[in-house]
Structure formats: C-alpha cells, structure tokens
Scaffold this motif. Structure first.
Motif, PDB file in Angstrom:
ATOM      1  N   HIS A 108      68.603  33.164 -14.473  1.00  0.00           N
ATOM      2  CA  HIS A 108      68.483  32.500 -13.284  1.00  0.00           C
ATOM      3  C   HIS A 108      69.434  31.320 -13.385  1.00  0.00           C
ATOM      4  CE1 HIS A 108      67.125  30.023  -9.789  1.00  0.00           C
ATOM      5  NE2 HIS A 108      66.699  31.107  -9.295  1.00  0.00           N
ATOM      6  N   GLU A 132      65.431  37.238 -16.058  1.00  0.00           N
ATOM      7  CA  GLU A 132      65.228  38.378 -15.149  1.00  0.00           C
ATOM      8  C   GLU A 132      65.046  39.606 -16.076  1.00  0.00           C
ATOM      9  OE1 GLU A 132      66.890  39.618 -11.146  1.00  0.00           O
ATOM     10  OE2 GLU A 132      67.117  37.396 -11.446  1.00  0.00           O
ATOM     11  N   ARG A 133      65.958  39.591 -16.741  1.00  0.00           N
ATOM     12  CA  ARG A 133      66.042  41.040 -17.437  1.00  0.00           C
ATOM     13  C   ARG A 133      67.170  40.973 -18.679  1.00  0.00           C
ATOM     14  NH1 ARG A 133      64.480  45.397 -19.108  1.00  0.00           N
ATOM     15  NH2 ARG A 133      65.665  47.185 -19.099  1.00  0.00           N
ATOM     16  N   GLY A 153      63.245  32.369 -16.594  1.00  0.00           N
ATOM     17  CA  GLY A 153      64.389  32.198 -16.040  1.00  0.00           C
ATOM     18  C   GLY A 153      65.126  33.454 -16.330  1.00  0.00           C
ATOM     19  N   TYR A 210      75.092  40.569 -15.099  1.00  0.00           N
ATOM     20  CA  TYR A 210      74.292  39.936 -16.616  1.00  0.00           C
ATOM     21  C   TYR A 210      75.260  39.002 -16.933  1.00  0.00           C
ATOM     22  CZ  TYR A 210      71.348  44.293 -16.810  1.00  0.00           C
ATOM     23  OH  TYR A 210      70.354  45.079 -16.465  1.00  0.00           O
ATOM     24  N   LYS A 213      70.168  38.710 -17.494  1.00  0.00           N
ATOM     25  CA  LYS A 213      70.424  38.278 -16.244  1.00  0.00           C
ATOM     26  C   LYS A 213      69.546  36.981 -16.168  1.00  0.00           C
ATOM     27  CE  LYS A 213      70.381  42.531 -13.599  1.00  0.00           C
ATOM     28  NZ  LYS A 213      69.761  43.615 -12.556  1.00  0.00           N
TER      29      LYS A 213
END
Lengths: 149, 161
Positions: free
Chosen positions: A75, A130-131, A128, A102, A73
C-alpha cells in the motif's frame, strides 16, 4: 567528471584485478603509467563515490547461501515503513521500489531455506503488505555488472 | 566444503580492500596467514567458481547509467536455455536468471537492464523482444532505491580485525 584515463582504468579493473603480489603494478603496465598513478587514481574514484566496492566478489550459491527475488504489493502509504523493515535484514542486498502492480522488489540471501521462509513470512505479515511472492532462481545465466565507459 | 579458514578468508575479503602496493600482504596479515597462502586460496576459489571476480563494482548512477529496469519475460520452458544464452551476450544485460513463476505472476525469466535513460531501456527491451520473438514481458523501472549493498558472508568469522 571521469577523464578518458579513468574510463580506461575502470573498464579494465571492473573484472580484472590481478591475483598477484603487486596487482596495481600490473594494471599500471597495461595502461603504460606507474603504479602510484593507478593507486592514487583508484583512491580518488573510491573517495568520490564512483566505486561502490573493491575486491573479491563471491558466488553466494557456491558458499552455501540460499537466495531469492521477492516482490510485494505494498500500500503506497505504508511504503516507507515496509521498505525500512525489509532493509533491516542483512541478507537483503537490493531493495527497489518499481512501477507496476508489485511495487517493491528485493533480493534476500540467507544461510538456509528455513531462515528465508521465516523472514518472508514476517514481511508478508507487515501492515501494508497486500501480497508477497518469492521467485527463486532456477538457472543463473549471467551475473556480471561490468559497464562499458 | 568450506572450513573455518575458508570462512575467515571470505569474511575478511568482504571488508575494505587496501589501496596500497601490496594489498594481499595486508589482507593476509588481517587473516593471520601468509600472502602466498592467501593468493593460492583465492586462485583456488576462482578456479572452483566460488570467487566470481576480483575487481570493482561501480555506482552505476555516478558513472552515467541512470536508468535501470528489471525486465520480466514469459519464456516457453523449451526455450529457456537458448534465451538465457542469447540474452547473456548483450553487455547491457547485466543479470539474467530463469525463476520459478507464481500462479498470479507467470513471468519465468528475468533480465536486469542498465542504460543512460528510460527511453534507452525501453528501446533495449524492444530490441530483445524482436530478436527473441518474445512478446510477453513487463519492463519494471525502478522509481526509488531503498537499499543496495553487498552481502557480508560469514560475518562471525570477520571478528578480531
């Protein structure tokens, strides 16, 4: 534009390049043309970008390599930076931005699990990101990119 | 196990394939073995499954397959083999894997679909869903290709070319 002959040639040669001293002579025989025609046409198709890679395709797992499909994920504002940082790894062979939660998906091949873990840890910590999840394969049912032209 | 010669052969075979009448002779010279030895080794790798194919990979956009979607499916564990075998029979499905899911991403089965348009990809996914009875899936269209390349195996063995 691909001619009918090109399509016939590409359909054949996608998966059937013979392991014989004169492979193009054999392909030429199948298509009822001469060897030079096959070689010249393939060179043209390669030079004009229709063929991405020619030759031997090995199975990474049989060669001892470890692979995974990872999804991040990211940004949107950081997408280009993250994508380029991911691309920098030689073991990343496919890296695609996709619709959805995603939004960056890449494949990673490494010589061992430790190297994979280390690379994924670095990527997970990029600004940037996130996951990051890793989805290693359990079973390969099909790996065959052959198109019907 | 792969020895140093195997690794050298595999590394050199990742390089440019010569489009000449006797390509294996030229490749064998780069490796430092005879054409006969190279053909024997490649035949042996193919029998063992190490060599997946001898052929070409096309640039799918250039040959008219402009749309590609990764389709993530939720498949009951007991049906994985059946689904894997069934989906593999479709020419439009080029890659088909079961994968270990994650708590926040439960999808455990993945197919790569190639088609001429997005609408065609969607229709293919619908058809696969209908045939299999699987109704939980996500069709993930690619919006940008950041990288697509082939792996260079054992690059350190390709030296001296």
């Amino acid at each position: 534009m691909l001619t009918d002959f090109d399509k016939e040639l590409l359909n054949l040669i996608q998966t059937r390049l013979p392991l014989e001293p004169r492979p193009f002579a054999i392909v030429a025989k199948w298509l009822e043309v001469d060897e030079t025609t096959v070689i010249e046409r393939l060179s043209w198709l390669k030079d004009h970008g229709y063929i991405r890679r020619f030759g031997a395709f090995f199975d990474s797992a049989y060669l001892g390599y470890v692979s995974t499909l990872a999804a991040a994920k990211v940004h949107p504002e950081k997408m280009a930076d993250v994508a380029e940082a991911v691309n920098a790894y030689a073991g990343v062979t496919h890296n695609y931005e996709r619709d959805g939660e995603y939004n960056l998906w890449f494949t990673l091949l490494t010589a061992n699990q430790l190297e994979q873990d280390q690379i994924l840890a670095v990527i997970a910590n990029l600004p940037g990101v996130e996951r990051l999840i890793s989805l290693p394969a359990i079973e390969k049912y099909k790996v065959s990119v052959a198109f019907n032209l | 196990m792969l020895d140093n010669l195997d690794k050298r052969i595999i590394a050199v075979m990742q390089g440019e394939f010569p489009l000449v009448a006797e390509p294996y002779k030229e490749l064998a010279q780069r490796i430092g073995i005879t054409e006969h030895q190279l053909l024997e080794k490649l035949t042996e790798y193919r029998k063992a499954g190490k060599l997946r194919k001898m052929g070409v990979v096309l640039r799918h956009r250039e040959v008219g397959y402009a749309a590609n979607a990764l389709c993530a499916w939720l498949v009951p564990e007991a049906r994985l083999t059946e689904i894997g075998e069934l989906m593999s029979t479709y020419t439009v499905v080029t890659h088909c894997y079961s994968r270990i899911p994650q708590p926040e991403w439960p999808y455990n089965f993945y197919t790569m679909l190639h088609a001429h348009t997005r609408a065609e990809c969607q229709a293919l996914a619908d058809e696969l869903a209908q045939v299999t009875g699987l109704d939980n899936y996500q069709l993930l269209f690619s919006t940008r290709e950041w990288k697509k390349t082939s792996m260079s195996y054992f690059p350190e063995y390709a030296k001296g070319e």
